[in-house]
Design a protein around this motif. Structure first.
Motif, PDB file in Angstrom:
ATOM      1  N   LEU A 446       0.834  -1.190   0.000  1.00 14.90           N
ATOM      2  CA  LEU A 446       0.000   0.000   0.000  1.00 14.90           C
ATOM      3  C   LEU A 446       0.877   1.252   0.000  1.00 14.90           C
ATOM      4  CD1 LEU A 446      -2.840   1.170   0.056  1.00 14.90           C
ATOM      5  CD2 LEU A 446      -2.699   1.225   2.548  1.00 14.90           C
ATOM      6  N   GLN A 447       1.944   1.218   0.785  1.00 12.99           N
ATOM      7  CA  GLN A 447       2.849   2.367   0.808  1.00 12.99           C
ATOM      8  C   GLN A 447       3.420   2.624  -0.587  1.00 12.99           C
ATOM      9  OE1 GLN A 447       5.738   2.211   4.059  1.00 12.99           O
ATOM     10  NE2 GLN A 447       4.443   0.748   5.156  1.00 12.99           N
ATOM     11  N   LYS A 448       3.846   1.548  -1.264  1.00 12.70           N
ATOM     12  CA  LYS A 448       4.422   1.695  -2.602  1.00 12.70           C
ATOM     13  C   LYS A 448       3.378   2.171  -3.611  1.00 12.70           C
ATOM     14  CE  LYS A 448       7.898  -1.928  -1.845  1.00 12.70           C
ATOM     15  NZ  LYS A 448       8.372  -3.268  -2.265  1.00 12.70           N
ATOM     16  N   CYS A 449       2.158   1.625  -3.521  1.00  8.78           N
ATOM     17  CA  CYS A 449       1.106   1.999  -4.467  1.00  8.78           C
ATOM     18  C   CYS A 449       0.712   3.467  -4.301  1.00  8.78           C
ATOM     19  CB  CYS A 449      -0.126   1.108  -4.271  1.00  8.78           C
ATOM     20  SG  CYS A 449       0.090  -0.602  -4.798  1.00  8.78           S
ATOM     21  N   VAL A 450       0.510   3.909  -3.057  1.00  7.42           N
ATOM     22  CA  VAL A 450       0.082   5.281  -2.804  1.00  7.42           C
ATOM     23  C   VAL A 450       1.177   6.269  -3.207  1.00  7.42           C
ATOM     24  CG1 VAL A 450      -0.513   6.943  -0.999  1.00  7.42           C
ATOM     25  CG2 VAL A 450      -1.589   4.683  -1.032  1.00  7.42           C
ATOM     26  N   LEU A 451       2.417   5.963  -2.882  1.00  2.00           N
ATOM     27  CA  LEU A 451       3.507   6.849  -3.285  1.00  2.00           C
ATOM     28  C   LEU A 451       3.609   6.924  -4.805  1.00  2.00           C
ATOM     29  CD1 LEU A 451       6.274   5.939  -0.673  1.00  2.00           C
ATOM     30  CD2 LEU A 451       5.058   8.107  -0.889  1.00  2.00           C
ATOM     31  N   THR A 452       3.366   5.804  -5.499  1.00  2.00           N
ATOM     32  CA  THR A 452       3.435   5.791  -6.959  1.00  2.00           C
ATOM     33  C   THR A 452       2.349   6.667  -7.566  1.00  2.00           C
ATOM     34  OG1 THR A 452       4.362   3.553  -6.951  1.00  2.00           O
ATOM     35  CG2 THR A 452       3.396   4.333  -9.015  1.00  2.00           C
ATOM     36  N   THR A 453       1.133   6.608  -7.037  1.00  2.00           N
ATOM     37  CA  THR A 453       0.027   7.380  -7.615  1.00  2.00           C
ATOM     38  C   THR A 453       0.034   8.831  -7.176  1.00  2.00           C
ATOM     39  OG1 THR A 453      -1.446   6.717  -5.792  1.00  2.00           O
ATOM     40  CG2 THR A 453      -1.463   5.355  -7.797  1.00  2.00           C
ATOM     41  N   GLU A 454       0.422   9.098  -5.940  1.00  2.00           N
ATOM     42  CA  GLU A 454       0.274  10.439  -5.381  1.00  2.00           C
ATOM     43  C   GLU A 454       1.563  11.262  -5.383  1.00  2.00           C
ATOM     44  OE1 GLU A 454      -2.836  11.733  -4.346  1.00  2.00           O
ATOM     45  OE2 GLU A 454      -3.323   9.926  -5.500  1.00  2.00           O
TER      46      GLU A 454
END
Length: 653
Positions: A446-454
């Protein structure tokens, strides 16, 4: 030698005689010439603007003086544009030989000029139309030459001796009215004196303009102020644009207008005292600028228009050097440069306009700083946009925070979202809250996904991403609207915790300054900022923080989330309340949403955030199992098989 002298004398005498003949001829036939000029103008206005010009009487008062009585101009299907009882003027006769019309004197008694709009009908609309007979040309306009001709022509029409009495300028925009009544306006020996009454639907005031104006030498120094107590209110804009504005006084100074070497120079300054502005798009309260001054130097060349960097702007104690230009020699290029020389940080804070930076009230700082901005946009090469913003600090330190105490992010605090100006339920950001989740208990995916999108560069930037700003500005210029932002996680955090959701200039400026202070003074660690962010952002209807979100959608803890679930949660952050529209009637992700998921997955694979053989990457399709499922528009399947229904129908038949 004597012959040459004799020839010169004869030539000058001949020219003088010729001019005398012309002058006498003009004197003899001037009445006929005046009648012809009026007839020609009347016909032109009738044929091209569908308007009637009426002049009761036109006569010469002396060699070059003209008196007109009862002059009016009325469009055939609209209100009268102007009606003047008596006007006297004189023209510089000798300037006519050079093709110039230069007024010497002007007297106006009793009259009005009015602009009206009733529904969509405007009494001035015909005069705004482009001349269909104008010859089009591909030749580039020489900005310096064009501007100088316009300025010279306009100033030549300003008389050196002027007396205007009881002339009204009236505006009626579908009931939004303003009347500027010039009781007296006298220009004598370059000295200007006025007495002006102003009346609108909302206020009545008396204004005054004093100073000197020398139109022939292209110089002026004028002061505009209220004859009564209180500030001058700006008419019409309050009703038309909901912009309430006022000021104590304005000064306009024109020192020099000169064209040399193909370049036009315009020098002078303008200043304003106690400018107050109130508009919903600017701030939620009055914005006050106590004093502002602009020492300008405009430069116009054949292919360029610029505010030279020798100009200086000042707002309260803040002084800066602006440079703004438009160049069209090869490409159309816009340039903006701003330089703030070294100044005390506290002086900068004290100079922030009241009402525009409420969260900075009471803030104290030590040290100095200087700032430079360089912006360049080539209309034909938008992707090569230049945006460089640099600040140099010298022992800069915040010693006391204002209303926005950024240090509270380091401890427990109550967070309340604001939606449509309504405070939502309180969320405790701290371990006492059972839904609060520390970083180590949040799925790494989740940390990686959110940082990638945001915010992919969150751990390396200092609150802003220059490249994102460039792309945002370029797209907004191309679309001619604000269609793309450049928010980082730091900016989202500041906006959520410390600011309102109102879309005002004030909020955006405060956001930029607060983010800079947060990121560049080591107030809060990046890890703590991200942890708070995960625990406060909205993830659905009345769902705040990852602890609530993971249970709302999947009946899991944040640590138990698989990759597909993390991809989904990261994608819905921009519009969490519309999550249900990503699903079809069977409760599965729509193809468009699945395509977004594949796109995000590929980005993470390319960046090395995911491994191709990751077992979670090959997990089962996304399934919403928590309370969020009740929001999905799932079509209820009939329990009776279709074949059975057909059999029953056949039997009954």
């Amino acid at each position: 030698m004597k012959n040459k002298k004799k020839i010169t004398i004869i030539t000058l005498a001949s020219l003088a005689g010729l001019l005398l003949i012309v002058a006498v001829g003009f004197f003899i036939f001037r009445e006929q010439l005046l009648d012809q000029a009026i007839a020609k103008t009347t016909l032109h206005l009738d044929q091209n603007y569908d308007s009637k010009l009426k002049i009761s009487k036109a006569e010469f008062t002396d060699f070059n003086g003209i008196r007109l009585t009862q002059i009016s101009l009325k469009p055939n299907a609209a209100d009268t544009l102007f009606n003047i009882q008596k006007m006297e003027t004189s023209i510089n006769f000798w300037r006519l030989f050079t093709g110039d019309i230069q007024l010497g004197t002007l007297k106006i008694n009793n009259g009005y000029v009015q602009l009206t709009k009733k529904g969509t009908l405007k009494n001035f609309a015909a005069f705004l139309k482009k001349d269909s007979t104008a010859v089009t040309t591909n030749d580039k306009r020489d900005y310096a030459d064009f501007a100088y001709r316009i300025i010279t022509t306009a100033l030549n029409l300003v008389p050196t001796d002027m007396k205007i009495e009881k002339l009204k300028f009236k505006l009626d925009d579908n009931g939004k009215k303003a009347t500027i009544n010039i009781q007296k306006l006298v220009l004598n020996n370059s000295k200007l004196e006025t007495a002006i009454n102003v009346q609108t639907n909302t206020f009545i005031q008396r204004w005054n303009i004093k100073g000197y104006a020398d139109p022939r030498n292209k110089k002026a120094d004028l002061r505009f102020f209220n004859r009564d107590t209180g500030a001058i209110k700006v008419p019409y804009f309050d009703e038309r644009y909901n912009l309430i504005s006022s000021f104590d006084s304005i000064r306009l100074n024109i020192k020099n207008i000169d064209k040399t070497g193909g370049q036009l120079h315009i020098d002078g300054f303008t200043s304003i005292v106690n400018l107050k502005i109130n508009h919903p798009k600017i701030a939620s309260k009055d914005v006050l600028i106590k004093k502002a001054r602009f020492d300008y130097r405009f430069l116009l060349g054949p292919n360029s228009i610029a505010i030279d960097n020798n100009s200086t702007a000042q707002f309260n104690e803040i002084k800066f050097k602006p440079y703004l230009s438009l160049e069209t020699e090869k490409d159309t290029i816009y340039k903006l440069r701003i330089a703030i020389p070294k100044m005390k940080a506290q002086s900068f804070i004290n100079s922030l306009p009241d009402g525009l930076f409420t969260n900075f009230q009471g803030m104290q700082a030590e040290g100095n700083f200087d700032y430079k901005l360089n912006f360049e946009y080539n209309k034909n090469k938008p992707n090569q946009l230049v945006f460089d913003s640099n600040i140099n600090k010298e022992n800069l330190r915040i010693t006391k925070y204002g209303e926005a105490n950024l240090t509270k992010l380091n401890g427990e605090f109550i967070y309340r979202a604001i939606i449509d100006n309504v405070l939502q339920r309180p969320i405790l950001v701290g371990t006492v809250n059972p839904n609060y989740t520390p970083m180590e208990s949040i799925s790494p995916y989740l940390q990686k996904c959110v940082l990638t999108t945001e915010d992919p560069s969150f751990f390396s930037h200092h609150g802003f991403i220059n490249e994102a700003f460039k792309q945002s500005i370029a797209k907004n210029i191309k679309t001619k609207k604000f269609s793309r932002g450049a928010s980082t996680i730091s900016m989202q955090l500041i906006k959520n915790v410390f600011l309102t959701r109102e879309k005002t200039l004030s909020r955006k400026l405060e956001e930029i300054l607060l983010v800079y202070i947060l990121e560049n003074n080591r107030i809060v660690s990046k890890e703590r900022m991200l942890e708070v962010y995960f625990n406060i952002i909205e993830w659905g209807p009345n769902v705040y923080g990852i602890g609530e979100a993971s249970r709302f959608y999947f009946q899991k803890t944040p640590a138990q989330l698989n990759l597909n679930e993390c991809l989904y949660l990261a994608r819905i952050i921009p519009s969490p309340k519309k999550f249900m529209y990503q699903f079809n009637a069977e409760g599965s992700l729509k193809e468009s949403a699945a395509q977004q998921e594949r796109f995000l997955t590929n980005i993470m694979l390319k960046r090395g955030l995911l491994a191709p053989d990751d077992s979670l990457y090959k997990s089962m399709p996304l399934f919403i199992s928590g309370p969020a499922r009740s929001y999905l528009r799932i079509k209820v399947q009939d329990s009776i098989p279709k074949d059975s229904i057909n059999s029953v129908n056949e039997f009954n038949f």
